[in-house]
Design a protein around this motif. Structure first.
Motif, PDB file in Angstrom:
ATOM      1  N   ASN A 179      52.056  10.684 146.113  1.00 20.10           N
ATOM      2  CA  ASN A 179      50.633  10.239 146.128  1.00 20.10           C
ATOM      3  C   ASN A 179      49.880  11.333 147.240  1.00 20.10           C
ATOM      4  OD1 ASN A 179      47.954   9.059 145.869  1.00 20.10           O
ATOM      5  ND2 ASN A 179      48.511   7.924 147.676  1.00 20.10           N
ATOM      6  N   GLU A 180      50.757  11.587 148.073  1.00 20.78           N
ATOM      7  CA  GLU A 180      50.330  12.685 149.223  1.00 20.78           C
ATOM      8  C   GLU A 180      50.137  14.152 148.667  1.00 20.78           C
ATOM      9  OE1 GLU A 180      49.075  11.589 152.107  1.00 20.78           O
ATOM     10  OE2 GLU A 180      49.668   9.553 151.743  1.00 20.78           O
ATOM     11  N   TYR A 181      51.259  14.430 147.864  1.00 21.03           N
ATOM     12  CA  TYR A 181      51.131  15.727 147.246  1.00 21.03           C
ATOM     13  C   TYR A 181      50.006  15.835 146.236  1.00 21.03           C
ATOM     14  CZ  TYR A 181      52.856  19.575 144.464  1.00 21.03           C
ATOM     15  OH  TYR A 181      52.763  20.698 143.824  1.00 21.03           O
ATOM     16  N   ILE A 182      50.074  14.849 145.552  1.00 23.96           N
ATOM     17  CA  ILE A 182      48.764  15.005 144.438  1.00 23.96           C
ATOM     18  C   ILE A 182      47.451  15.068 145.184  1.00 23.96           C
ATOM     19  CG2 ILE A 182      47.265  13.781 142.686  1.00 23.96           C
ATOM     20  CD1 ILE A 182      50.401  12.668 141.810  1.00 23.96           C
ATOM     21  N   GLY A 183      47.305  14.310 146.326  1.00 26.86           N
ATOM     22  CA  GLY A 183      45.960  14.385 147.141  1.00 26.86           C
ATOM     23  C   GLY A 183      45.773  15.597 147.782  1.00 26.86           C
ATOM     24  N   GLY A 184      46.920  16.197 148.255  1.00 23.01           N
ATOM     25  CA  GLY A 184      46.981  17.661 148.807  1.00 23.01           C
ATOM     26  C   GLY A 184      46.167  17.676 150.278  1.00 23.01           C
ATOM     27  N   ARG A 185      45.947  16.804 151.066  1.00 18.31           N
ATOM     28  CA  ARG A 185      45.251  16.797 152.334  1.00 18.31           C
ATOM     29  C   ARG A 185      45.857  17.689 153.146  1.00 18.31           C
ATOM     30  NH1 ARG A 185      43.655  11.202 154.022  1.00 18.31           N
ATOM     31  NH2 ARG A 185      42.751  12.315 155.766  1.00 18.31           N
ATOM     32  N   GLU A 186      45.278  18.341 153.844  1.00 17.57           N
ATOM     33  CA  GLU A 186      45.800  19.169 154.791  1.00 17.57           C
ATOM     34  C   GLU A 186      45.297  18.891 156.368  1.00 17.57           C
ATOM     35  OE1 GLU A 186      45.760  23.412 153.902  1.00 17.57           O
ATOM     36  OE2 GLU A 186      45.858  22.995 151.671  1.00 17.57           O
ATOM     37  N   ASP A 187      44.112  18.109 156.294  1.00 21.05           N
ATOM     38  CA  ASP A 187      43.461  17.800 157.534  1.00 21.05           C
ATOM     39  C   ASP A 187      43.850  16.497 158.354  1.00 21.05           C
ATOM     40  OD1 ASP A 187      42.662  15.891 155.460  1.00 21.05           O
ATOM     41  OD2 ASP A 187      40.449  16.033 156.188  1.00 21.05           O
ATOM     42  N   GLY A 216      53.472  13.172 167.131  1.00 18.94           N
ATOM     43  CA  GLY A 216      54.492  14.270 166.360  1.00 18.94           C
ATOM     44  C   GLY A 216      54.718  13.709 164.907  1.00 18.94           C
ATOM     45  N   ILE A 217      54.302  12.792 164.507  1.00 20.02           N
ATOM     46  CA  ILE A 217      54.618  12.303 163.092  1.00 20.02           C
ATOM     47  C   ILE A 217      53.379  12.477 162.132  1.00 20.02           C
ATOM     48  CG2 ILE A 217      55.606  10.582 161.676  1.00 20.02           C
ATOM     49  CD1 ILE A 217      57.031   9.739 163.986  1.00 20.02           C
ATOM     50  N   ALA A 218      53.360  12.956 161.199  1.00 22.16           N
ATOM     51  CA  ALA A 218      52.424  13.126 160.104  1.00 22.16           C
ATOM     52  C   ALA A 218      52.411  11.965 159.305  1.00 22.16           C
ATOM     53  CB  ALA A 218      52.560  14.211 159.174  1.00 22.16           C
ATOM     54  N   PRO A 219      51.036  10.919 159.659  1.00 27.33           N
ATOM     55  CA  PRO A 219      51.148   9.760 158.974  1.00 27.33           C
ATOM     56  C   PRO A 219      50.562   9.815 157.391  1.00 27.33           C
ATOM     57  CG  PRO A 219      48.974  10.267 160.191  1.00 27.33           C
ATOM     58  CD  PRO A 219      50.107  11.244 160.404  1.00 27.33           C
ATOM     59  N   ALA A 220      50.154  10.899 157.051  1.00 28.99           N
ATOM     60  CA  ALA A 220      49.566  11.161 155.662  1.00 28.99           C
ATOM     61  C   ALA A 220      49.429  12.492 155.305  1.00 28.99           C
ATOM     62  CB  ALA A 220      48.342  10.467 155.708  1.00 28.99           C
ATOM     63  N   GLY A 221      48.938  13.055 154.040  1.00 30.97           N
ATOM     64  CA  GLY A 221      48.576  14.041 153.703  1.00 30.97           C
ATOM     65  C   GLY A 221      50.054  14.953 153.300  1.00 30.97           C
ATOM     66  N   LEU A 222      49.796  16.305 153.111  1.00 37.13           N
ATOM     67  CA  LEU A 222      51.248  16.905 152.600  1.00 37.13           C
ATOM     68  C   LEU A 222      52.097  17.117 153.565  1.00 37.13           C
ATOM     69  CD1 LEU A 222      49.108  20.103 151.145  1.00 37.13           C
ATOM     70  CD2 LEU A 222      50.548  18.451 149.764  1.00 37.13           C
ATOM     71  N   CYS A 223      51.804  17.138 154.846  1.00 40.11           N
ATOM     72  CA  CYS A 223      52.953  17.185 155.728  1.00 40.11           C
ATOM     73  C   CYS A 223      53.878  15.792 155.809  1.00 40.11           C
ATOM     74  CB  CYS A 223      52.307  17.601 157.428  1.00 40.11           C
ATOM     75  SG  CYS A 223      51.698  19.404 157.346  1.00 40.11           S
ATOM     76  N   SER A 224      53.467  14.889 155.334  1.00 44.76           N
ATOM     77  CA  SER A 224      54.157  13.727 155.152  1.00 44.76           C
ATOM     78  C   SER A 224      54.835  13.586 153.994  1.00 44.76           C
ATOM     79  CB  SER A 224      53.251  12.508 155.457  1.00 44.76           C
ATOM     80  OG  SER A 224      52.729  12.177 154.420  1.00 44.76           O
ATOM     81  N   ALA A 225      54.628  14.613 152.882  1.00 48.33           N
ATOM     82  CA  ALA A 225      55.500  14.554 151.880  1.00 48.33           C
ATOM     83  C   ALA A 225      56.873  15.017 151.933  1.00 48.33           C
ATOM     84  CB  ALA A 225      54.990  15.247 150.754  1.00 48.33           C
ATOM     85  N   LEU A 226      57.876  14.172 151.758  1.00 53.13           N
ATOM     86  CA  LEU A 226      59.250  14.490 151.970  1.00 53.13           C
ATOM     87  C   LEU A 226      60.083  14.281 150.582  1.00 53.13           C
ATOM     88  CD1 LEU A 226      59.712  12.501 155.285  1.00 53.13           C
ATOM     89  CD2 LEU A 226      59.096  14.966 154.952  1.00 53.13           C
ATOM     90  N   ARG A 276      54.875  23.618 157.828  1.00 53.52           N
ATOM     91  CA  ARG A 276      53.799  24.292 158.422  1.00 53.52           C
ATOM     92  C   ARG A 276      53.136  25.370 157.523  1.00 53.52           C
ATOM     93  NH1 ARG A 276      56.674  26.939 163.460  1.00 53.52           N
ATOM     94  NH2 ARG A 276      58.334  25.945 162.599  1.00 53.52           N
ATOM     95  N   ARG A 277      51.920  25.762 157.797  1.00 53.24           N
ATOM     96  CA  ARG A 277      51.171  26.957 157.050  1.00 53.24           C
ATOM     97  C   ARG A 277      51.244  28.143 158.081  1.00 53.24           C
ATOM     98  NH1 ARG A 277      46.508  25.370 152.994  1.00 53.24           N
ATOM     99  NH2 ARG A 277      47.447  26.833 151.258  1.00 53.24           N
ATOM    100  N   ASP A 278      51.814  29.151 157.287  1.00 56.86           N
ATOM    101  CA  ASP A 278      51.686  30.584 157.998  1.00 56.86           C
ATOM    102  C   ASP A 278      50.284  31.009 158.048  1.00 56.86           C
ATOM    103  OD1 ASP A 278      51.649  33.475 158.123  1.00 56.86           O
ATOM    104  OD2 ASP A 278      53.890  33.294 158.099  1.00 56.86           O
ATOM    105  N   PRO A 279      49.799  31.094 159.403  1.00 56.98           N
ATOM    106  CA  PRO A 279      48.532  31.695 159.580  1.00 56.98           C
ATOM    107  C   PRO A 279      48.144  32.962 159.026  1.00 56.98           C
ATOM    108  CG  PRO A 279      49.910  31.580 161.591  1.00 56.98           C
ATOM    109  CD  PRO A 279      50.785  31.244 160.633  1.00 56.98           C
ATOM    110  N   LEU A 280      49.180  33.904 158.662  1.00 57.82           N
ATOM    111  CA  LEU A 280      48.547  35.254 158.014  1.00 57.82           C
ATOM    112  C   LEU A 280      48.573  35.166 156.674  1.00 57.82           C
ATOM    113  CD1 LEU A 280      50.721  37.364 160.406  1.00 57.82           C
ATOM    114  CD2 LEU A 280      48.443  36.969 160.491  1.00 57.82           C
ATOM    115  N   THR A 281      49.583  34.414 155.990  1.00 59.87           N
ATOM    116  CA  THR A 281      49.740  34.282 154.620  1.00 59.87           C
ATOM    117  C   THR A 281      49.062  33.176 153.828  1.00 59.87           C
ATOM    118  OG1 THR A 281      51.778  33.495 154.423  1.00 59.87           O
ATOM    119  CG2 THR A 281      51.773  35.773 154.622  1.00 59.87           C
ATOM    120  N   HIS A 282      48.774  32.241 154.688  1.00 59.77           N
ATOM    121  CA  HIS A 282      48.239  30.964 154.332  1.00 59.77           C
ATOM    122  C   HIS A 282      49.234  30.143 153.450  1.00 59.77           C
ATOM    123  CE1 HIS A 282      44.570  31.625 156.424  1.00 59.77           C
ATOM    124  NE2 HIS A 282      44.838  32.697 155.992  1.00 59.77           N
ATOM    125  N   ARG A 283      50.396  30.624 153.402  1.00 61.40           N
ATOM    126  CA  ARG A 283      51.738  29.976 152.372  1.00 61.40           C
ATOM    127  C   ARG A 283      52.409  28.806 153.500  1.00 61.40           C
ATOM    128  NH1 ARG A 283      54.792  34.300 148.761  1.00 61.40           N
ATOM    129  NH2 ARG A 283      55.776  32.201 148.329  1.00 61.40           N
TER     130      ARG A 283
END
Length: 89
Positions: A13-21, A27-37, A61-68
């Motif tokens: 569900n977190e992956y499909i939602g794609g939330r990055e905000d 120190g723990i991601a409670p939701a969003g893409l960073c919580s997808a494991l 994490r997202r690379d600040p230069l490439t945004h990947r």
């Protein structure tokens, strides 16, 4: 679920939602893409004890230069007298 209990995290569900905000909490991601494991584990069929596991964080994490997205993984082995893991002590 009762009001005082948090709903379980569903990585699909977190992956499909794609939330990055979603900001981390302690120190723990409670939701969003960073919580997808992704967790893969194995156990000893004779004893039922876990013997190895790997956790992949594809959106660490997202690379600040490439945004990947950059991922990372953690692993552990506990078999017989062997105890190894990727985390430093």
């Amino acid at each position: 679920a009762p009001a005082n209990l948090a709903a379980p995290a569903d990585s699909t569900n977190e992956y499909i939602g794609g939330r990055e905000d979603v900001a981390p909490v302690d120190g723990i991601a409670p939701a969003g893409l960073c919580s997808a494991l992704v967790l893969i584990g194995a156990y000893d069929r004779r004893t039922g004890c876990p013997v190895l596991g790997v956790i992949n964080e594809p959106f660490f994490r997202r690379d600040p230069l490439t945004h990947r997205w950059q991922g990372r993984y953690h692993w552990g082995v506990a078999y017989g007298d062997t105890r190894l893991c990727s985390l430093s002590h």
